[in-house]
Design a protein around this motif. Sequence first.
Motif, PDB file in Angstrom:
ATOM      1  N   ILE A  16       0.824  -1.204   0.000  1.00  0.00           N
ATOM      2  CA  ILE A  16       0.000   0.000   0.000  1.00  0.00           C
ATOM      3  C   ILE A  16       0.861   1.258   0.000  1.00  0.00           C
ATOM      4  O   ILE A  16       0.522   2.262  -0.629  1.00  0.00           O
ATOM      5  CB  ILE A  16      -0.947  -0.015   1.216  1.00  0.00           C
ATOM      6  N   LEU A  25      -1.246   3.161  -4.193  1.00  0.00           N
ATOM      7  CA  LEU A  25      -2.295   2.150  -4.352  1.00  0.00           C
ATOM      8  C   LEU A  25      -3.627   2.629  -3.792  1.00  0.00           C
ATOM      9  O   LEU A  25      -4.690   2.369  -4.367  1.00  0.00           O
ATOM     10  CB  LEU A  25      -1.873   0.851  -3.669  1.00  0.00           C
ATOM     11  N   LEU A  26      -3.587   3.339  -2.677  1.00  0.00           N
ATOM     12  CA  LEU A  26      -4.819   3.823  -2.053  1.00  0.00           C
ATOM     13  C   LEU A  26      -5.581   4.766  -2.982  1.00  0.00           C
ATOM     14  O   LEU A  26      -6.818   4.823  -2.944  1.00  0.00           O
ATOM     15  CB  LEU A  26      -4.495   4.530  -0.739  1.00  0.00           C
ATOM     16  N   LEU A  29      -7.573   2.332  -5.074  1.00  0.00           N
ATOM     17  CA  LEU A  29      -8.580   1.578  -4.334  1.00  0.00           C
ATOM     18  C   LEU A  29      -9.774   2.442  -3.964  1.00  0.00           C
ATOM     19  O   LEU A  29     -10.907   1.954  -3.905  1.00  0.00           O
ATOM     20  CB  LEU A  29      -7.955   0.977  -3.074  1.00  0.00           C
ATOM     21  N   VAL A  32     -12.753   2.344  -6.375  1.00  0.00           N
ATOM     22  CA  VAL A  32     -13.442   1.090  -6.676  1.00  0.00           C
ATOM     23  C   VAL A  32     -14.928   1.136  -6.334  1.00  0.00           C
ATOM     24  O   VAL A  32     -15.772   0.693  -7.124  1.00  0.00           O
ATOM     25  CB  VAL A  32     -12.757  -0.091  -5.944  1.00  0.00           C
ATOM     26  N   ALA A  79      -4.258   2.800 -12.632  1.00  0.00           N
ATOM     27  CA  ALA A  79      -3.813   1.421 -12.386  1.00  0.00           C
ATOM     28  C   ALA A  79      -2.642   1.057 -13.298  1.00  0.00           C
ATOM     29  O   ALA A  79      -1.689   0.390 -12.882  1.00  0.00           O
ATOM     30  CB  ALA A  79      -4.974   0.453 -12.591  1.00  0.00           C
ATOM     31  N   TYR A 231      -8.988  12.125  -1.903  1.00  0.00           N
ATOM     32  CA  TYR A 231      -9.696  10.968  -1.348  1.00  0.00           C
ATOM     33  C   TYR A 231     -11.118  11.337  -0.946  1.00  0.00           C
ATOM     34  O   TYR A 231     -12.053  10.549  -1.136  1.00  0.00           O
ATOM     35  CB  TYR A 231      -8.913  10.405  -0.164  1.00  0.00           C
TER      36      TYR A 231
END
Length: 259
Positions: A16, A25-26, A29, A32, A79, A231
């Motif tokens: 992560i 990576l966060l 994610l 998603v 990605a 985020y």
Amino acid sequence: MGVAGNLGDILMIEVITQTDSDVPLLAILVIVVALIAFFYLMTRLGLIWRQQKNRATFNLFLSFTFYFIAIFFVFSTKAIDFLTNDLYQVATIGINLGYAFSLIGNVFLYYFTENIFFEKRIPYLREIITFGNGITLGFLTVFIVQIQTFPFLEIPGIYIPPQLLIWHVIISSIGFSVLLICALKSSLQSELRYQRAGFLMIAFTAVFELLVFVFFFVDRFSGAGFTIYYYLAWISASFAGIFAMVGYLLPSWFRRIFA
């Protein structure tokens, strides 16, 4: 067993927090949930439109189809950069494509708003929404693919400039604000409890869609890479998708709760 578990936790943390790519990576994610929610909305609305064949459902289906495509481009390009350690650096074009397809979704969402809430159109507002988003799309096309010497193309192009982003936020906010006001008004006027609750869910959808632009706007001008606002923007998008699934689709369990 405890050692193996601790080792697994350490490896997960390393994955992560790995820094080989500029894309953590966060950051992938967090997209998603929104990706799944908007895919579900797209497919369900497509099935409903095939049964009903009305213009409002078709416009709503097109709106969430373009929203899903926008999210998919952002997700897939980030990605790719993450998995290849920024070998191709396609995240920039993914962001610009995301803005391009999302603004097309905004146009069809406003058309849906007119179909459902307006007996008569607000003079010139449809044209302002359509033309305003068209201006953004035109400039974005230039930034997505810059033609230099035919047939050579510069990829990924330039990230959406501040002035165009400000314009995009203004035009998008107009459409979402109209939807918010209309949904709240319909919620207060509806006689059935589940209808009042459904319109309220649509109002919450508009609020979180507005927050998406606010948070991305702040993140864009922070100049600090992936900030907390990035985020928060994707979390808001996920909430918008979840509230939309309830408000627009009115599932049976929701109707039973507010029967």
